[in-house]
Design a protein around this motif. Structure first.
Motif, PDB file in Angstrom:
ATOM      1  N   CYS A   1      -4.246  -1.275  -6.250  1.00 28.23           N
ATOM      2  CA  CYS A   1      -4.314  -1.617  -7.736  1.00 28.23           C
ATOM      3  C   CYS A   1      -5.720  -1.419  -8.022  1.00 28.23           C
ATOM      4  CB  CYS A   1      -3.803  -2.822  -8.082  1.00 28.23           C
ATOM      5  SG  CYS A   1      -2.204  -3.186  -7.596  1.00 28.23           S
ATOM      6  N   ASP A   2      -6.861  -1.448  -7.189  1.00 24.00           N
ATOM      7  CA  ASP A   2      -8.159  -1.459  -7.534  1.00 24.00           C
ATOM      8  C   ASP A   2      -8.590  -0.326  -7.975  1.00 24.00           C
ATOM      9  OD1 ASP A   2      -8.277  -4.006  -6.760  1.00 24.00           O
ATOM     10  OD2 ASP A   2      -9.059  -3.637  -4.980  1.00 24.00           O
ATOM     11  N   SER A   3      -7.703   0.934  -7.719  1.00 28.14           N
ATOM     12  CA  SER A   3      -8.345   2.221  -8.273  1.00 28.14           C
ATOM     13  C   SER A   3      -7.188   2.872  -9.141  1.00 28.14           C
ATOM     14  CB  SER A   3      -8.708   3.219  -7.167  1.00 28.14           C
ATOM     15  OG  SER A   3      -7.504   3.147  -6.102  1.00 28.14           O
ATOM     16  N   CYS A   4      -6.192   2.105  -9.650  1.00 24.72           N
ATOM     17  CA  CYS A   4      -5.109   2.632 -10.395  1.00 24.72           C
ATOM     18  C   CYS A   4      -5.370   2.129 -12.082  1.00 24.72           C
ATOM     19  CB  CYS A   4      -3.928   1.775  -9.893  1.00 24.72           C
ATOM     20  SG  CYS A   4      -2.459   2.275 -10.517  1.00 24.72           S
ATOM     21  N   PRO A   5      -4.968   3.040 -12.736  1.00 24.21           N
ATOM     22  CA  PRO A   5      -5.009   2.724 -14.230  1.00 24.21           C
ATOM     23  C   PRO A   5      -4.041   1.643 -14.628  1.00 24.21           C
ATOM     24  CG  PRO A   5      -3.962   4.924 -13.860  1.00 24.21           C
ATOM     25  CD  PRO A   5      -4.570   4.498 -12.596  1.00 24.21           C
TER      26      PRO A   5
ATOM     27  N   GLY B   1       0.767  -1.100   0.006  1.00 22.15           N
ATOM     28  CA  GLY B   1      -0.057   0.048  -0.044  1.00 22.15           C
ATOM     29  C   GLY B   1       0.786   1.415   0.113  1.00 22.15           C
ATOM     30  N   SER B   2       1.761   1.369   0.713  1.00 22.21           N
ATOM     31  CA  SER B   2       2.672   2.730   0.786  1.00 22.21           C
ATOM     32  C   SER B   2       3.953   2.462   0.112  1.00 22.21           C
ATOM     33  CB  SER B   2       2.844   3.042   2.374  1.00 22.21           C
ATOM     34  OG  SER B   2       3.801   1.814   3.143  1.00 22.21           O
ATOM     35  N   GLN B   3       4.525   1.057  -0.238  1.00 19.50           N
ATOM     36  CA  GLN B   3       5.774   1.175  -1.041  1.00 19.50           C
ATOM     37  C   GLN B   3       5.595   0.694  -2.267  1.00 19.50           C
ATOM     38  OE1 GLN B   3       8.644  -1.314   1.162  1.00 19.50           O
ATOM     39  NE2 GLN B   3       8.356  -0.397   3.065  1.00 19.50           N
TER      40      GLN B   3
ATOM     41  N   ALA C   1       6.856   2.725 -12.402  1.00 20.71           N
ATOM     42  CA  ALA C   1       5.796   3.257 -12.973  1.00 20.71           C
ATOM     43  C   ALA C   1       4.477   3.207 -12.114  1.00 20.71           C
ATOM     44  CB  ALA C   1       5.299   2.503 -14.279  1.00 20.71           C
ATOM     45  N   CYS C   2       4.669   2.521 -10.901  1.00 21.18           N
ATOM     46  CA  CYS C   2       3.555   2.111  -9.892  1.00 21.18           C
ATOM     47  C   CYS C   2       3.533   3.470  -9.088  1.00 21.18           C
ATOM     48  CB  CYS C   2       3.870   1.201  -9.022  1.00 21.18           C
ATOM     49  SG  CYS C   2       2.820   1.024  -7.809  1.00 21.18           S
ATOM     50  N   PRO C   3       2.018   4.241  -9.071  1.00 21.61           N
ATOM     51  CA  PRO C   3       2.119   5.492  -8.560  1.00 21.61           C
ATOM     52  C   PRO C   3       2.265   5.336  -7.044  1.00 21.61           C
ATOM     53  CG  PRO C   3       0.152   5.062  -9.798  1.00 21.61           C
ATOM     54  CD  PRO C   3       0.944   3.816  -9.865  1.00 21.61           C
TER      55      PRO C   3
END
Length: 207
Positions: free
Chosen positions: A135-139, A107-109, A182-184
């Motif tokens: 990931c559930d709210s990520c493009p 979640g944070s890393q 690339a992961c927010p």
């Protein structure tokens, strides 16, 4: 348990009783990982940094000492085969998930999550509560970020990754895996590019 002094944190845990693969009597398993900012500078300042496997040696010594102080057992993701199932353990915590590219995500890393060890405790202690999967709210930019097309919905093509690093390699070797970056959630984590480059260099040398 003074994890902060070692720039470590509990990334997740779960309660258990008689689970196969865990030391007899284990009631709680806590997964430990680097806490940034600070971990990278901290570990480089230790004498272990001169060793051939400095981070593993530091982890074995430091987490082993913490376990002894607690009357627990230290378990590590290295030193095999056989290897402890850290991937499966992480999924049980409710704080680490399988990402769209099959790598673990925290979640944070984000996709920078890594584990230095685990504590198998003979007592039931409070564990961090489950979180919502990021990931559930990520493009899912991770799905298309790999320049070698070695990481995607199909998982990780490790030989393809090494082949691309052999012939091109940048900017992954100098700044870390582009898919992980690339992961927010990864972007919001205080992980230095030089640290990611170090791990990429170790990974490619071993591969």
């Amino acid at each position: 348990m003074n994890l902060a002094a070692h720039h470590l944190e509990v990334l997740g845990g779960f309660h258990c009783d008689g689970d196969p693969g865990l030391p007899e009597g284990t009631q709680t398993l806590l997964l430990l990982g680097p806490k940034e900012p600070g971990f990278w500078a901290h570990i480089q300042a230790h004498a272990d940094w001169t060793h051939p496997d400095p981070i593993d040696d530091w982890s074995r010594r430091t987490i082993g000492r913490i376990a002894c102080d607690l009357g627990a057992k230290a378990l590590f993701p290295f030193g095999g085969p056989p290897y402890h199932p850290f991937y499966r353990w992480a999924l049980r915590t409710g704080r680490v998930w399988e990402s769209p590219v099959k790598l673990l995500v925290h979640g944070s890393q984000g996709l920078m999550v890594s584990f230095r060890g685990a504590l198998a405790l003979k007592t039931r202690v409070e564990i961090p509560p489950p979180q919502a999967r990021p990931c559930d709210s990520c493009p899912a930019p991770c799905l298309t970020a790999c320049p070698a097309s070695a990481l995607g919905a199909q998982g990780y093509d490790v030989p393809g990754c090494h082949a691309w690093l052999d012939t091109q390699g940048q900017p992954c070797l100098s700044g870390g895996c582009l898919t992980r970056r690339a992961c927010p959630a990864s972007a919001a984590y205080a992980r230095l590019e030089v640290q990611s480059a170090y791990h990429m260099g170790r990974f490619h040398k071993v591969g």
